[in-house]
Write an enzyme that holds these catalytic residues in place. Sequence first.
Site, PDB file in Angstrom:
ATOM      1  N   THR A  75      26.258 -18.470-134.803  1.00 29.11           N
ATOM      2  CA  THR A  75      25.673 -17.799-133.634  1.00 29.11           C
ATOM      3  C   THR A  75      25.936 -16.296-133.695  1.00 29.11           C
ATOM      4  O   THR A  75      25.057 -15.484-133.377  1.00 29.11           O
ATOM      5  CB  THR A  75      26.250 -18.415-132.333  1.00 29.11           C
ATOM      6  N   PRO A  82      30.570 -18.969-135.916  1.00 30.25           N
ATOM      7  CA  PRO A  82      30.079 -17.996-136.899  1.00 30.25           C
ATOM      8  C   PRO A  82      28.556 -17.903-136.994  1.00 30.25           C
ATOM      9  O   PRO A  82      27.996 -16.803-137.025  1.00 30.25           O
ATOM     10  CB  PRO A  82      30.704 -18.495-138.211  1.00 30.25           C
ATOM     11  N   ASP A 126      28.920   2.872-118.434  1.00 31.76           N
ATOM     12  CA  ASP A 126      29.281   1.683-117.658  1.00 31.76           C
ATOM     13  C   ASP A 126      28.618   1.736-116.280  1.00 31.76           C
ATOM     14  O   ASP A 126      29.275   1.932-115.258  1.00 31.76           O
ATOM     15  CB  ASP A 126      30.809   1.562-117.555  1.00 31.76           C
ATOM     16  N   ASP A 140      28.406  -2.361-127.456  1.00 32.99           N
ATOM     17  CA  ASP A 140      29.728  -2.963-127.279  1.00 32.99           C
ATOM     18  C   ASP A 140      29.608  -4.294-126.551  1.00 32.99           C
ATOM     19  O   ASP A 140      29.955  -4.409-125.381  1.00 32.99           O
ATOM     20  CB  ASP A 140      30.613  -1.972-126.498  1.00 32.99           C
ATOM     21  N   LYS A 151      30.904  -7.109-127.971  1.00 32.01           N
ATOM     22  CA  LYS A 151      32.089  -7.876-128.395  1.00 32.01           C
ATOM     23  C   LYS A 151      31.724  -9.324-128.710  1.00 32.01           C
ATOM     24  O   LYS A 151      32.242 -10.263-128.093  1.00 32.01           O
ATOM     25  CB  LYS A 151      33.187  -7.811-127.340  1.00 32.01           C
ATOM     26  N   PHE A 152      30.841  -9.506-129.674  1.00 34.95           N
ATOM     27  CA  PHE A 152      30.382 -10.859-130.010  1.00 34.95           C
ATOM     28  C   PHE A 152      31.552 -11.782-130.348  1.00 34.95           C
ATOM     29  O   PHE A 152      32.434 -11.433-131.129  1.00 34.95           O
ATOM     30  CB  PHE A 152      29.449 -10.809-131.221  1.00 34.95           C
ATOM     31  N   PHE A 153      31.520 -12.962-129.769  1.00 35.36           N
ATOM     32  CA  PHE A 153      32.546 -13.968-130.039  1.00 35.36           C
ATOM     33  C   PHE A 153      31.937 -15.338-129.803  1.00 35.36           C
ATOM     34  O   PHE A 153      31.640 -15.715-128.671  1.00 35.36           O
ATOM     35  CB  PHE A 153      33.767 -13.755-129.125  1.00 35.36           C
ATOM     36  N   ASP A 154      31.697 -16.083-130.882  1.00 31.73           N
ATOM     37  CA  ASP A 154      31.089 -17.408-130.768  1.00 31.73           C
ATOM     38  C   ASP A 154      31.298 -18.103-132.106  1.00 31.73           C
ATOM     39  O   ASP A 154      32.011 -17.573-132.975  1.00 31.73           O
ATOM     40  CB  ASP A 154      29.584 -17.252-130.435  1.00 31.73           C
ATOM     41  N   ARG A 168      35.014   6.402-117.344  1.00 36.33           N
ATOM     42  CA  ARG A 168      35.212   6.954-116.009  1.00 36.33           C
ATOM     43  C   ARG A 168      35.657   8.419-115.939  1.00 36.33           C
ATOM     44  O   ARG A 168      35.174   9.146-115.080  1.00 36.33           O
ATOM     45  CB  ARG A 168      36.190   6.058-115.224  1.00 36.33           C
TER      46      ARG A 168
HETATM   47  O1  C5P Z   1      36.305   4.066-117.996  1.00 44.43           O
HETATM   48  P1  C5P Z   1      37.083   3.935-119.267  1.00 44.43           P
HETATM   49  O2  C5P Z   1      37.229   5.247-120.019  1.00 44.43           O
HETATM   50  O3  C5P Z   1      38.374   3.191-119.098  1.00 44.43           O
HETATM   51  O4  C5P Z   1      36.124   3.018-120.183  1.00 44.43           O
HETATM   52  C1  C5P Z   1      36.523   2.507-121.405  1.00 44.43           C
HETATM   53  C2  C5P Z   1      35.379   1.762-122.011  1.00 44.43           C
HETATM   54  O5  C5P Z   1      35.810   1.261-123.265  1.00 44.43           O
HETATM   55  C3  C5P Z   1      34.876   0.562-121.219  1.00 44.43           C
HETATM   56  O6  C5P Z   1      33.463   0.511-121.392  1.00 44.43           O
HETATM   57  C4  C5P Z   1      35.531  -0.635-121.860  1.00 44.43           C
HETATM   58  O7  C5P Z   1      34.711  -1.781-121.836  1.00 44.43           O
HETATM   59  C5  C5P Z   1      35.658  -0.149-123.308  1.00 44.43           C
HETATM   60  N1  C5P Z   1      36.710  -0.763-124.107  1.00 44.43           N
HETATM   61  C6  C5P Z   1      38.053  -0.753-123.780  1.00 44.43           C
HETATM   62  N2  C5P Z   1      38.981  -1.352-124.590  1.00 44.43           N
HETATM   63  C7  C5P Z   1      38.593  -1.935-125.730  1.00 44.43           C
HETATM   64  C8  C5P Z   1      37.235  -1.949-126.080  1.00 44.43           C
HETATM   65  C9  C5P Z   1      36.323  -1.338-125.245  1.00 44.43           C
HETATM   66  O8  C5P Z   1      38.418  -0.180-122.771  1.00 44.43           O
HETATM   67  N3  C5P Z   1      39.496  -2.461-126.540  1.00 44.43           N
END
Ligand code: C5P
Length: 244
Positions: free
Chosen positions: A75, A73, A17, A66, A68-71, A213
Amino acid sequence: MSYKKIPLQERIIVALDVSSPEEAKALVKKCESHCTFYKVGLQLFMGSWFDTVDWIVDRGHKVMLDLKFFDIPETVKLAVQQVNDRGVTFATIHGNDPIIRAAVSARGDLQLLAVTVLTSFGEEDMRAMGMTGSVADLVSFRAKRALELGCDGVVSSGLEAEKIRRELGEKLLIVTPGIRPGANITDSGDDQQRIVTAGMALKNGATHVVVGRPITRALDPIAVIEQMQREIAMSVEEAGPGRS
Ligand code: C5P
C-alpha cells in the site's frame, strides 16, 4: 550537490498547517518573496487533495508532502507511486524495513524522508510506552536504517541532528521541525518538546528547517523569516567543508 549550496530561500520549509486551499495560497503569497519551499501536511491535504500541491509546484516552488505514509509495504508503494511525477520534492514515510524498501522502490523522482521520532514525543512518552533507551538512540537507529535502505534523508529534531550527522556523515538530508525563534529557548509553550532555533538546527547539521506557527501566526511573518535566515546563513558559513 554539496549541502552548502542549498539556496537560503529553500532552507526554511514553511508548514502550511491550515485547512483550506485559500488560506494556504494566501500564506504562500505572503512568504514567497523570501521562501520557496512549502510543506503540505495532513490537515491541508485532507482539505484540498492535490489542488494546493499542484498550485505551489506550478508557481515554481518546492513542496514537501508530509503525509507520513505508514501501512503494509504494498500500500505504501502504491501511495508513493501516486505522488511521484507530480513535481513534489520531498515526501515523508514512517516505518520498518519492508515499508521503507517498498517506498524506495516506487519513489521515481521523489526524495524520501523517513520520520525518525516525532518532535512532540519526549523521554516521558518513551517511558509511558514501556520503551527503554533514550529518544536519541531511537532516532539514531531509525536514521541509520533509513539511509541504508535508500532514503534520501530523515526528519528529526534539531537536538538529535548533531548525533545523526556525526554518525552517518554527509550523505543525508536532515529536515528539522520543532523550530522556535529566540536565542535561549527551552520551552515552546505548545506541543513541541525537542525544540531548537533555526541557527542551532543548521549548526547541528540540519540541511532544512520546517517552521509552522512561528511564521504562520506571526504578526509580521517576513520579519520572523528574515531573522531565521540571518541565523541560518551564519550557521552555514561557520560549518566546515561539506557540512550543511
Ligand atoms: O507549528 P510548528 O512549527 O510546530 O510546525 C511543525 C510542523 O512540522 C508541523 O506541520 C508538524 O506536523 C511537522 N512535524 C513535526 N515533527 C516531525 C515531523 C513533522 O513537528 N517529526
